[in-house]
Design a protein around this motif. Structure first.
Motif, PDB file in Angstrom:
ATOM      1  N   ASP A  20      46.893  15.110   7.729  1.00 49.17           N
ATOM      2  CA  ASP A  20      46.218  16.286   8.288  1.00 49.17           C
ATOM      3  C   ASP A  20      44.985  16.683   7.495  1.00 49.17           C
ATOM      4  O   ASP A  20      43.975  17.095   8.071  1.00 49.17           O
ATOM      5  N   ILE A  21      45.065  16.579   6.193  1.00 47.83           N
ATOM      6  CA  ILE A  21      44.003  17.113   5.328  1.00 47.83           C
ATOM      7  C   ILE A  21      43.017  16.046   4.881  1.00 47.83           C
ATOM      8  O   ILE A  21      41.798  16.269   4.895  1.00 47.83           O
ATOM      9  N   PHE A  22      43.495  14.861   4.502  1.00 48.68           N
ATOM     10  CA  PHE A  22      42.612  13.866   3.878  1.00 48.68           C
ATOM     11  C   PHE A  22      42.112  12.796   4.849  1.00 48.68           C
ATOM     12  O   PHE A  22      41.083  12.179   4.588  1.00 48.68           O
ATOM     13  N   ILE A  23      42.810  12.565   5.942  1.00 45.75           N
ATOM     14  CA  ILE A  23      42.402  11.509   6.870  1.00 45.75           C
ATOM     15  C   ILE A  23      41.656  12.085   8.066  1.00 45.75           C
ATOM     16  O   ILE A  23      40.549  11.649   8.390  1.00 45.75           O
TER      17      ILE A  23
ATOM     18  N   ILE B  27      34.694  12.409  -1.266  1.00 47.80           N
ATOM     19  CA  ILE B  27      34.550  10.946  -1.264  1.00 47.80           C
ATOM     20  C   ILE B  27      34.854  10.385   0.126  1.00 47.80           C
ATOM     21  O   ILE B  27      34.137   9.508   0.628  1.00 47.80           O
ATOM     22  N   ASN B  28      35.895  10.893   0.748  1.00 46.51           N
ATOM     23  CA  ASN B  28      36.249  10.415   2.086  1.00 46.51           C
ATOM     24  C   ASN B  28      35.165  10.746   3.112  1.00 46.51           C
ATOM     25  O   ASN B  28      34.909   9.963   4.029  1.00 46.51           O
ATOM     26  N   LEU B  29      34.538  11.894   2.963  1.00 48.02           N
ATOM     27  CA  LEU B  29      33.438  12.246   3.873  1.00 48.02           C
ATOM     28  C   LEU B  29      32.266  11.280   3.708  1.00 48.02           C
ATOM     29  O   LEU B  29      31.620  10.904   4.694  1.00 48.02           O
TER      30      LEU B  29
ATOM     31  N   ARG C   7      40.385  18.172  -7.944  1.00 51.51           N
ATOM     32  CA  ARG C   7      40.271  16.748  -7.625  1.00 51.51           C
ATOM     33  C   ARG C   7      40.734  16.443  -6.206  1.00 51.51           C
ATOM     34  O   ARG C   7      40.339  15.429  -5.629  1.00 51.51           O
ATOM     35  N   GLY C   8      41.557  17.322  -5.638  1.00 47.05           N
ATOM     36  CA  GLY C   8      41.919  17.172  -4.240  1.00 47.05           C
ATOM     37  C   GLY C   8      40.719  17.389  -3.341  1.00 47.05           C
ATOM     38  O   GLY C   8      40.507  16.660  -2.361  1.00 47.05           O
ATOM     39  N   ALA C   9      39.917  18.403  -3.661  1.00 44.90           N
ATOM     40  CA  ALA C   9      38.683  18.640  -2.922  1.00 44.90           C
ATOM     41  C   ALA C   9      37.697  17.491  -3.120  1.00 44.90           C
ATOM     42  O   ALA C   9      37.004  17.082  -2.181  1.00 44.90           O
ATOM     43  N   LEU C  10      37.634  16.949  -4.344  1.00 47.30           N
ATOM     44  CA  LEU C  10      36.736  15.833  -4.626  1.00 47.30           C
ATOM     45  C   LEU C  10      37.126  14.597  -3.811  1.00 47.30           C
ATOM     46  O   LEU C  10      36.257  13.861  -3.331  1.00 47.30           O
TER      47      LEU C  10
END
Length: 440
Positions: free
Chosen positions: A293-296, A409-411, A402-405
């Motif tokens: 939900d959050i990172f993908i 990176i994924n963006l 680092r979760g936001a970072l």
């Protein structure tokens, strides 16, 4: 390209449509969604209990006493630890709606069946005694939460199938016309409810005489553990993401269809992370509901948030710019139907390629980031899927920057994949507009 579209329309869409319309999968999806508001509420208190601020625990101890954390986490137990109980009611309720029978009675019977199947006896050794005695009436909270989710799902569908069959065969106790409808419905549910309880009771007695000892152990060893092992791996995650994107490419809600099967696994792994956080242990699972939900799915399925930004700031065609203005608002909150059906991505071979490739790439980068320790694993916090990027990564990892970072990176990765396809798509739109202008 035309052959690709033909393959999607003739091969994928009919099968996907039948799966999407399957009533049991719909009931699983909609019933489990009933637990989400409670999990989000509990997550707020979980975040407050473990804020990564220097001196925060000491400040709370001085202000509220040594037991401040235990008292603060009461709402967490009251929400997370009844996940299976709520799902038992919600799944039965939604399935009964599909069959057009009384959903409240179906939900109540399902909860009773789930409680009956849950072992609520413990062994206790009194002071001075040499042998343990059995004490009844103690329901293990662990089995009412994520560990009991699969049993709740199975019994909800089992009990509702018996209930609707008896009702539809009209094998019920009918009351006179003058009896209030609510009372009449209760008596209608009497015989099917008795039959459900009888069946589950017999099943429990039979299983107790085996090495499994309880239905929870049977389901855990034969179903939950194998599915959890598959769903908790990178390969399993990639397979799930691929089918989500493929279904969306045909116009079907891929996240709902695949989530109906995989959500119980990912929610159980989310809760395992939450329990580890509360106990001060190492977070065990990389794959969880918040992993996806959050990172993908930043911007929605397909990670289309960067595509909306490109349309808004880099497009040459008026059509692309206008769609970007419409899509950027919902995209911030991970809603991308304006792009999926407006670009369109559905049945568009040019845009389907990055639409499928991008989430697969982000699954790999996020998994590598979390497995190597570059990014923290999700902390079991049920962050709403509508949380904007950057904020979502920070909250899902328990307030870790680092979760936001990792999201940043994924963006960047998503931007690199989408950009060449966006340029070709925007050029097509621009040429069409230019040709129309010359004709006019």
């Amino acid at each position: 390209m035309s052959k690709f579209n033909q393959m999607l329309e003739e091969k994928v869409m009919p099968v996907a449509g039948r799966i999407a319309g399957q009533r049991h999968l719909q009931a699983l999806r909609d019933g489990i969604i009933l637990t989400m508001p409670l999990l989000i509420i509990g997550s707020i208190f979980l975040i407050l209990g473990f804020l990564p601020i220097d001196g925060y625990p000491e400040f709370m101890t001085r202000t509220f006493g040594d037991a401040w954390l235990t008292k603060l986490l009461y709402p967490v137990s009251a929400t997370f630890d009844i996940m299976a109980l709520i799902a038992a009611f919600g799944i039965a309720y939604r399935l009964a709606e599909q069959y057009k029978v009384d959903p409240l009675s179906a939900g109540a019977i399902s909860v009773a069946a789930f409680i009956l199947a849950t072992p609520y006896f413990t062994m206790f050794t009194p002071e001075g005694a040499t042998e343990a005695v059995q004490v009844g009436g103690v329901l293990p909270m662990a089995l009412l939460g994520s560990k009991g989710l699969f049993v709740a799902m199975i019994l909800a569908m089992f009990s509702t199938e018996i209930y609707r069959y008896i009702i539809q065969k009209n094998i019920v106790i009918k009351m006179p016309d003058g009896v209030p409808p609510s009372v009449s419905k209760s008596f209608v549910a009497l015989f099917p409810g008795f039959l459900v309880i009888l069946c589950v009771w017999i099943i429990r007695l039979l299983i107790e005489n085996t090495s499994f000892e309880s239905l929870h152990n049977v389901v855990g060893q034969l179903l939950q553990e194998p599915l959890g092992a598959l769903g908790g791996t990178l390969i399993g995650a990639l397979i799930a993401v691929f089918f989500v994107q493929l279904l969306w490419s045909t116009g079907l809600h891929g996240a709902s269809i695949v989530g109906g099967v995989m959500a119980p696994i990912w929610l159980a792994q989310t809760d395992a992370n939450r329990l580890a956080l509360q106990a001060g242990d190492e977070i065990p699972n990389i794959i969880s509901q918040q992993f996806f939900d959050i990172f993908i799915y930043m911007g929605g399925s397909g990670a289309t948030f960067v595509f909306a930004i490109m349309m808004l700031f880099m497009a040459k065609s008026q059509q692309s710019k206008q769609l970007g203005r419409l899509a950027i608002g919902p995209g911030i909150f991970n809603i991308n139907e304006p792009i999926t059906f407006g670009a369109p991505i559905v049945l568009n071979p040019l845009l389907i390629i990055p639409f499928i490739l991008t989430p697969l790439a982000l699954t790999i980068t996020t998994y590598i980031g979390m497995s190597t320790g570059f990014a923290p694993k999700t902390a079991g916090v049920a962050v709403p899927w509508t949380t904007p990027p950057i904020i979502g990564g920070y909250l899902a990892t328990g307030g870790n920057i680092r979760g936001a970072l990792m999201q940043v990176i994924n963006l960047v990765v998503a931007f690199a994949i989408y950009y060449p396809f966006f340029r070709m798509w925007d050029k097509q739109n621009f040429n069409v507009e230019k040709g129309s202008s010359k004709e006019q």
